[in-house]
Design an enzyme around this catalytic site. Structure first.
Site, PDB file in Angstrom:
ATOM      1  N   GLY A  16      -5.947 -43.469   2.156  1.00  0.00           N
ATOM      2  CA  GLY A  16      -5.232 -42.660   2.715  1.00  0.00           C
ATOM      3  C   GLY A  16      -4.303 -41.549   2.180  1.00  0.00           C
ATOM      4  O   GLY A  16      -3.339 -41.126   2.541  1.00  0.00           O
ATOM      5  N   ASN A  18      -5.362 -38.636   1.303  1.00  0.00           N
ATOM      6  CA  ASN A  18      -5.446 -37.268   1.910  1.00  0.00           C
ATOM      7  C   ASN A  18      -4.492 -37.438   3.328  1.00  0.00           C
ATOM      8  O   ASN A  18      -3.815 -36.301   3.700  1.00  0.00           O
ATOM      9  CB  ASN A  18      -6.587 -37.119   2.416  1.00  0.00           C
ATOM     10  CG  ASN A  18      -7.530 -36.521   1.322  1.00  0.00           C
ATOM     11  OD1 ASN A  18      -7.429 -35.378   0.919  1.00  0.00           O
ATOM     12  ND2 ASN A  18      -8.416 -37.489   0.647  1.00  0.00           N
ATOM     13  N   ILE A  96     -20.818 -43.287   9.538  1.00  0.00           N
ATOM     14  CA  ILE A  96     -21.991 -42.231  10.033  1.00  0.00           C
ATOM     15  C   ILE A  96     -21.776 -42.279  11.546  1.00  0.00           C
ATOM     16  O   ILE A  96     -21.619 -43.344  12.186  1.00  0.00           O
ATOM     17  CB  ILE A  96     -23.336 -42.990   9.703  1.00  0.00           C
ATOM     18  CG1 ILE A  96     -23.808 -42.757   7.999  1.00  0.00           C
ATOM     19  CG2 ILE A  96     -24.600 -42.158  10.531  1.00  0.00           C
ATOM     20  CD1 ILE A  96     -24.994 -43.633   7.520  1.00  0.00           C
ATOM     21  N   HIS A 113     -15.411 -33.747   1.772  1.00  0.00           N
ATOM     22  CA  HIS A 113     -16.455 -34.734   1.332  1.00  0.00           C
ATOM     23  C   HIS A 113     -16.417 -34.166  -0.292  1.00  0.00           C
ATOM     24  O   HIS A 113     -16.216 -33.067  -0.685  1.00  0.00           O
ATOM     25  CB  HIS A 113     -17.681 -34.151   1.912  1.00  0.00           C
ATOM     26  CG  HIS A 113     -18.931 -34.665   0.957  1.00  0.00           C
ATOM     27  ND1 HIS A 113     -19.172 -35.988   1.289  1.00  0.00           N
ATOM     28  CD2 HIS A 113     -19.675 -34.205  -0.014  1.00  0.00           C
ATOM     29  CE1 HIS A 113     -20.208 -36.277   0.310  1.00  0.00           C
ATOM     30  NE2 HIS A 113     -20.687 -35.389  -0.372  1.00  0.00           N
TER      31      HIS A 113
HETATM   32  C1  GRF Z   1     -11.587 -38.969  -0.885  1.00  0.00           C
HETATM   33  O1  GRF Z   1     -12.133 -38.813  -2.100  1.00  0.00           O
HETATM   34  C2  GRF Z   1     -12.606 -38.356   0.180  1.00  0.00           C
HETATM   35  O2  GRF Z   1     -13.069 -37.071  -0.214  1.00  0.00           O
HETATM   36  C3  GRF Z   1     -13.745 -39.246   0.348  1.00  0.00           C
HETATM   37  O3  GRF Z   1     -12.934 -40.291   0.768  1.00  0.00           O
HETATM   38  C4  GRF Z   1     -11.841 -40.517  -0.241  1.00  0.00           C
HETATM   39  C5  GRF Z   1     -10.359 -40.619   0.569  1.00  0.00           C
HETATM   40  O4  GRF Z   1      -9.531 -40.847  -0.245  1.00  0.00           O
HETATM   41  N1  GRF Z   1     -14.415 -38.782   1.612  1.00  0.00           N
HETATM   42  P1  GRF Z   1      -8.149 -41.309   0.761  1.00  0.00           P
HETATM   43  O5  GRF Z   1      -8.660 -42.421   1.559  1.00  0.00           O
HETATM   44  O6  GRF Z   1      -7.735 -40.052   1.367  1.00  0.00           O
HETATM   45  O7  GRF Z   1      -7.240 -41.757  -0.660  1.00  0.00           O
END
Ligand code: GRF
Length: 220
Positions: A16, A18, A96, A113
């Site tokens: 998490g 992001n 998916i 992504h």
């Molecule tokens: C990130 O690298 C994103 O690009 C990918 O999964 C990862 C998630 O990281 N889809 P986080 O859970 O936000 O730390």
């Protein structure tokens, strides 16, 4: 006139980071959003702790408890819609999705992504970029359509690949950009500046290029 904040539901499967970037943006007053729920398909992930620490309601919906993908996605839709989101943000949500699900949120669901789409859809993107001797790699925020990692790009950040990089050092460099471009894309959407029409992404009513708005980082 104050802009009303957009209701955002964030879907996660892991750490998490992001999600944290969005929470930080909201708390700092930089993002006109209200994260109304965080939903995880996996128990015990750190992203749920991050949400709880920010007093955001959390829901655990374990996909293993469902007979098939359709049943899980149907229940997920029901749970999400209870929060009436303006925007659904997939932040490391490792599933998916069924076409019914993507159709339901068409034009109001974003994903991040870790590659310069359309290159390297799917998994293990950092290693694959190294194996292909790419000189640059990066990350894309895109609208979600039925095509896996295939919807129109909103924004892309590229970073250099440096001598001696391995998948982990490259992932770290890319993640720093993730935490910049995801809040930016969400901000644009919340401000009504970013939209999807007829499978293309628009910023301020201008058609974005195929790769989306481009940020080139030279950070090593
Ligand atoms: C990130 O690298 C994103 O690009 C990918 O999964 C990862 C998630 O990281 N889809 P986080 O859970 O936000 O730390």
């Amino acid at each position: 006139m104050a802009i009303q904040s957009s209701r955002v539901v964030v879907l996660i499967s892991g750490s998490g980071s992001n999600l944290q970037a969005l929470i930080d943006g909201q708390q700092a007053g930089n993002l006109p959003i209200n994260i109304v729920a965080v939903i995880s398909n996996r128990p015990d992930v750190y992203g749920l702790t991050r949400a709880a620490q920010a007093d955001i309601p959390t829901v655990l919906l374990d996909h293993k408890a469902f007979a098939n993908r359709e049943a899980f996605d149907q229940q997920l839709t029901q749970v999400i819609d209870e929060y009436s989101p303006d925007l659904v943000v997939l932040a490391g949500f490792m599933r998916i999705l069924t076409p019914q699900f993507t159709q339901h949120y068409l034009g109001r669901m974003l994903n991040i992504h870790p590659s310069l789409l359309p290159k390297f859809q799917g998994l293990h993107t950092h290693q694959r970029a190294l194996d292909e001797n790419e000189t640059r790699h990066g990350v894309t925020v895109h609208f979600v359509t039925a095509e896996l990692d295939g919807g129109p790009s909103a924004i892309q950040a590229s970073v250099p690949i440096i001598d001696g990089d391995d998948a982990s050092s490259l992932a770290k460099r890319v993640q720093r950009q993730e935490h910049i471009i995801y809040p930016l894309a969400v901000k644009w959407f919340a401000e009504g500046r970013l939209a999807m029409k007829e499978n293309r992404a628009y910023l301020d009513n201008e058609l974005l290029p195929e790769h989306g708005y481009l940020i080139e980082s030279h950070e090593h």
